[in-house]
Design a protein around this motif. Structure first.
Motif, PDB file in Angstrom:
ATOM      1  N   UNK A  13       0.822  -1.195   0.000  1.00 41.72           N
ATOM      2  CA  UNK A  13       0.000   0.000   0.000  1.00 41.72           C
ATOM      3  C   UNK A  13       0.864   1.255   0.000  1.00 41.72           C
ATOM      4  N   UNK A  14       1.910   1.251   0.814  1.00 40.04           N
ATOM      5  CA  UNK A  14       2.843   2.371   0.901  1.00 40.04           C
ATOM      6  C   UNK A  14       4.244   1.875   0.581  1.00 40.04           C
ATOM      7  N   UNK A  15       5.037   2.770   0.055  1.00 39.55           N
ATOM      8  CA  UNK A  15       6.432   2.435  -0.193  1.00 39.55           C
ATOM      9  C   UNK A  15       7.218   2.400   1.107  1.00 39.55           C
ATOM     10  N   UNK A  16       8.405   1.893   1.037  1.00 36.80           N
ATOM     11  CA  UNK A  16       9.249   1.768   2.223  1.00 36.80           C
ATOM     12  C   UNK A  16       9.592   3.140   2.806  1.00 36.80           C
ATOM     13  N   UNK A  22       6.436   8.056   8.035  1.00 34.99           N
ATOM     14  CA  UNK A  22       5.258   8.106   8.893  1.00 34.99           C
ATOM     15  C   UNK A  22       5.502   7.441  10.245  1.00 34.99           C
ATOM     16  N   UNK A  23       6.228   6.332  10.258  1.00 39.28           N
ATOM     17  CA  UNK A  23       6.530   5.659  11.517  1.00 39.28           C
ATOM     18  C   UNK A  23       7.367   6.553  12.422  1.00 39.28           C
ATOM     19  N   UNK A  51       0.352  16.180  18.290  1.00 39.53           N
ATOM     20  CA  UNK A  51       0.014  16.524  16.905  1.00 39.53           C
ATOM     21  C   UNK A  51       1.074  17.390  16.257  1.00 39.53           C
ATOM     22  N   UNK A  52       1.558  18.362  17.001  1.00 37.90           N
ATOM     23  CA  UNK A  52       2.615  19.228  16.476  1.00 37.90           C
ATOM     24  C   UNK A  52       3.912  18.444  16.276  1.00 37.90           C
ATOM     25  N   UNK A  53       4.205  17.540  17.205  1.00 39.40           N
ATOM     26  CA  UNK A  53       5.400  16.715  17.065  1.00 39.40           C
ATOM     27  C   UNK A  53       5.318  15.788  15.870  1.00 39.40           C
ATOM     28  N   UNK A  54       4.131  15.238  15.622  1.00 39.63           N
ATOM     29  CA  UNK A  54       3.944  14.373  14.450  1.00 39.63           C
ATOM     30  C   UNK A  54       4.163  15.164  13.165  1.00 39.63           C
TER      31      UNK A  54
END
Length: 66
Positions: A13-16, A22-23, A51-54
Motif C-alpha cells: 500500500x505504501x512504499x518503504x 510516517x513511523x 500533533x505538532x510533534x507528528x
C-alpha cells in the motif's frame, strides 16, 4: 457473463520510504505527547504537542530521508 474489474495487484500500500517517514513521525509525536503530559499533567496540552510533534517529525524526516 460478468467481467472481473478488480486488479490482483498484491504490491504494498505504501512504499518503504513513506512507511519509514510516517513511523518516525508517529514515534516523534508519541514522545512529545508523553513528555508534555509528564511535565504538565494536561491531556489537551499533551494531545496538541503530540500533533505538532507528528507534523514536525514528518516534515523533518521527509526532508532528510532521500
Amino acid at each position: 457473463m460478468t467481467q472481473n474489474t478488480q486488479q490482483n495487484d498484491s504490491g504494498p500500500l505504501l512504499g518503504l520510504r513513506s512507511t519509514l517517514v510516517l513511523l518516525l513521525g508517529v514515534l516523534t509525536g508519541i514522545g512529545a505527547g508523553v513528555l508534555t503530559y509528564l511535565a504538565q499533567r494536561s491531556l489537551p496540552a499533551a494531545t496538541l504537542a503530540a500533533g505538532a510533534g507528528f507534523g514536525a517529525g514528518v516534515m523533518f524526516f521527509h526532508a532528510i530521508i532521500g
